[in-house]
Design a protein around this motif. Structure first.
Motif, PDB file in Angstrom:
ATOM      1  N   ASP A  56      37.985  30.601  25.830  1.00 34.81           N
ATOM      2  CA  ASP A  56      37.989  31.526  24.688  1.00 34.81           C
ATOM      3  C   ASP A  56      38.926  32.718  24.926  1.00 34.81           C
ATOM      4  OD1 ASP A  56      37.157  31.705  22.067  1.00 34.81           O
ATOM      5  OD2 ASP A  56      35.420  32.959  22.487  1.00 34.81           O
ATOM      6  N   HIS A  57      39.898  32.563  25.834  1.00 32.19           N
ATOM      7  CA  HIS A  57      40.872  33.626  26.105  1.00 32.19           C
ATOM      8  C   HIS A  57      42.313  33.117  26.094  1.00 32.19           C
ATOM      9  CE1 HIS A  57      38.157  36.934  26.978  1.00 32.19           C
ATOM     10  NE2 HIS A  57      37.391  36.084  27.621  1.00 32.19           N
ATOM     11  N   GLY A  58      42.536  31.907  25.587  1.00 30.25           N
ATOM     12  CA  GLY A  58      43.905  31.410  25.492  1.00 30.25           C
ATOM     13  C   GLY A  58      44.462  30.835  26.772  1.00 30.25           C
ATOM     14  N   GLN A  59      43.602  30.574  27.742  1.00 33.24           N
ATOM     15  CA  GLN A  59      44.115  30.142  29.042  1.00 33.24           C
ATOM     16  C   GLN A  59      43.912  28.658  29.335  1.00 33.24           C
ATOM     17  OE1 GLN A  59      42.239  32.856  31.776  1.00 33.24           O
ATOM     18  NE2 GLN A  59      43.218  34.637  30.850  1.00 33.24           N
ATOM     19  N   LYS A  73      46.804  28.035  20.081  1.00 35.78           N
ATOM     20  CA  LYS A  73      45.435  28.191  20.588  1.00 35.78           C
ATOM     21  C   LYS A  73      44.571  28.688  19.431  1.00 35.78           C
ATOM     22  CE  LYS A  73      47.032  28.153  25.055  1.00 35.78           C
ATOM     23  NZ  LYS A  73      46.632  27.626  26.330  1.00 35.78           N
TER      24      LYS A  73
END
Lengths: 181, 332
Positions: A56-59, A73
């Motif tokens: 949930d952080h684009g990683q 994303k």
């Protein structure tokens, strides 16, 4: 007593917007909180649970979907910003019940184990093969002014936004190479 | 996340007006580009705007040639499109290389040129609202000096802040002397790089010279014919999808084994993309040899003030400068 003793910030009421989302060819009218991400809208309101919430952080890339054909994303995309875009999720890759060639290659090459990252890997791979065909360079392209081949190094670099904690990378590379060449 | 109003800007004037207006209760307004950094910071509670002004529909998505042979890059151009543009790849290889060296394919499809310049530091204390941070809460302190600072600055930092600027793209832009075009409440202006980003000093909460309501509309890259011989080299902790520990953007103009002109900038070492002007002047007119490159790098890095856990960045930066320049000499 409501709210008393709560040391957290006091927020105003949610702000909503009425929008029309185009997902996998279907127009879906929906009211969204402006804070809502596309990932949450897909999963919680549209019953499209293919895209997954990993970090949930684009990683991690598990939430990857296509917006106007480009991989993004969905956890970093606010739904209210994509109301007139064409959204494609993993559920929209198959046509008339026939697996997308990338899906078929993932099955054939055993390119997954637990499957949690697979919808994101598939969406990412489909768009990535098109990026190579369009001549986009990558960090491992030797001559940035020229075209790139879809070799193993290029695939690994270009798929670095999709993590697989089962470590199915070797077979993912093989599946993508099969479709791209 | 704090609830926010969403406004989609249709022209520059209304975008700036919406941003200046903010909200009635005093909560600020911010511009939304690709959102790859901002949305994450909002989720972390680092940034809590009352209004989000979406500028992605403004007509800033073109790359145009300027009269002198440079490029005018719209602030809304996606990182992917910048890196894929034929003129960027041919005229400024280090710029294309820097963009594809950053983030991941998905993020580059979202992230904009303007947003890339304006992304915030990835210092772990800045991103953690349970910790003090002078950049996030001015005056609250900086735990990084005695804490986790391995990835932080070795040059130009202050007592208040040792953060680094995370952008790859900004490093060659600083080397090229790119000019940032800005529209603000008082009209338009242009700010050259370096000079757009700020050293932290005693106001680390200000990353750039932008004033409230200012909107980056474009980045102009001046013509630099010898930039066809340029390279971006990035050292990171893993092979892909990681921020720079140290990076170098360099362009060389060679004649008969001598350096006629050069451009060098460093990433991962400072609060700003660090233009290595001392090294550049040391090299102009000197032989294009490893010894001369090492001497120039040493002169640039003589002013570094590393902390205990990031002192390795100084020899690393020196070696990466030397290796990158040697690669450019050996390039066909």
């Amino acid at each position: 007593m409501n709210g008393e003793g709560n040391s957290g910030p006091v927020f105003a009421d949610p702000i909503t917007a009425d929008i029309l989302l185009s997902v996998n060819g279907d127009e879906r009218p929906i009211t969204v909180d402006t804070r809502e991400t596309l990932l949450d809208t897909l999963r919680e309101h549209l019953d499209l649970i293919g895209a997954k919430k990993g970090c949930d952080h684009g990683q991690c890339g598990a939430c990857t979907v296509l917006v106007d054909g480009r991989r993004v994303k969905s956890c970093l995309t606010l739904t209210v910003t994509v109301d007139d875009r064409e959204i494609t999720t993993v559920e929209g890759l198959a046509v008339d019940g026939a697996l997308h060639p990338m899906q078929a290659a993932f099955v054939e090459r055993d390119a997954f184990q637990c499957g949690y990252c697979t919808p994101g890997q598939l969406c990412s791979a489909v768009a990535m093969v098109r990026e190579v065909a369009d001549g986009w360079p990558s960090a491992v392209t030797a001559d940035v002014s020229g075209p790139a081949a879809l070799d193993d190094d290029e695939i690994r670099e270009r798929m670095s936004g999709n993590l697989c904690r089962c470590g199915a990378y070797v077979n993912i590379v093989a599946a993508i190479k099969q479709v791209g060449s | 996340m704090r609830p926010f109003a969403y406004e989609r800007a249709t022209d520059v004037r209304s975008a700036v007006a919406a941003c200046v207006a903010g909200t009635a209760d005093g909560a600020g307004a911010v511009y939304l580009g690709g959102g790859t950094n901002l949305v994450d910071l909002m989720r972390l509670g680092v940034v809590s705007p009352g209004v989000l002004v979406d500028i992605t529909r403004l007509p800033f998505d073109e790359i145009e040639e300027t009269a002198g042979g440079g490029l005018l890059i719209g602030a809304g151009v996606r990182n992917s499109d910048l890196a894929a543009h034929p003129l960027v790849r041919r005229r400024y290889p280090m710029l294309a290389q820097s963009v594809v060296a950053g983030a991941s394919g998905q993020i580059r499809n979202m992230a904009t040129v303007g947003g890339n310049l304006l992304q915030r530091t990835r210092c772990s204390y800045f991103q953690d609202v349970s910790k003090p941070c002078n950049k996030r809460v001015p005056g609250s302190g900086c735990p990084a000096r005695k804490g986790d600072h391995r990835n932080l600055a070795v040059i130009g930092q202050s007592e208040a802040c040792v953060a680094t600027h995370p952008s790859d793209m900004a490093v060659p832009l600083a080397a090229l002397g790119a000019v940032v075009h800005i529209a603000g409440p008082g009209g338009s202006r242009q700010v050259p790089m370096p000079g757009f980003h700020r050293l932290p000093g005693d106001a680390p909460e200000r990353d750039t010279v932008l004033e409230p309501g200012d909107l980056v509309t474009a980045v102009e890259v001046p013509p630099l014919p010898f930039a066809t011989r340029s390279r971006y080299r990035k050292v990171r902790d893993r092979a892909s999808f990681a921020f720079a520990v140290v990076s170098v953007a360099a362009a060389l103009d060679l004649e008969d084994g001598m350096v006629r002109d050069c451009r060098i900038a460093l990433g991962g070492v400072a609060h700003i993309p660090w233009r290595a002007e001392r090294a550049e002047s040391a090299l102009r007119g000197s032989p294009a040899t490893e010894a001369a490159f090492a001497q120039a790098a040493a002169e640039e890095l003589a002013g570094t003030t590393p902390l205990p856990h990031n002192a390795f960045k100084v020899p690393l930066a020196r070696n990466v400068v030397v290796r990158t320049l040697l690669d450019l000499v050996e390039a066909p």
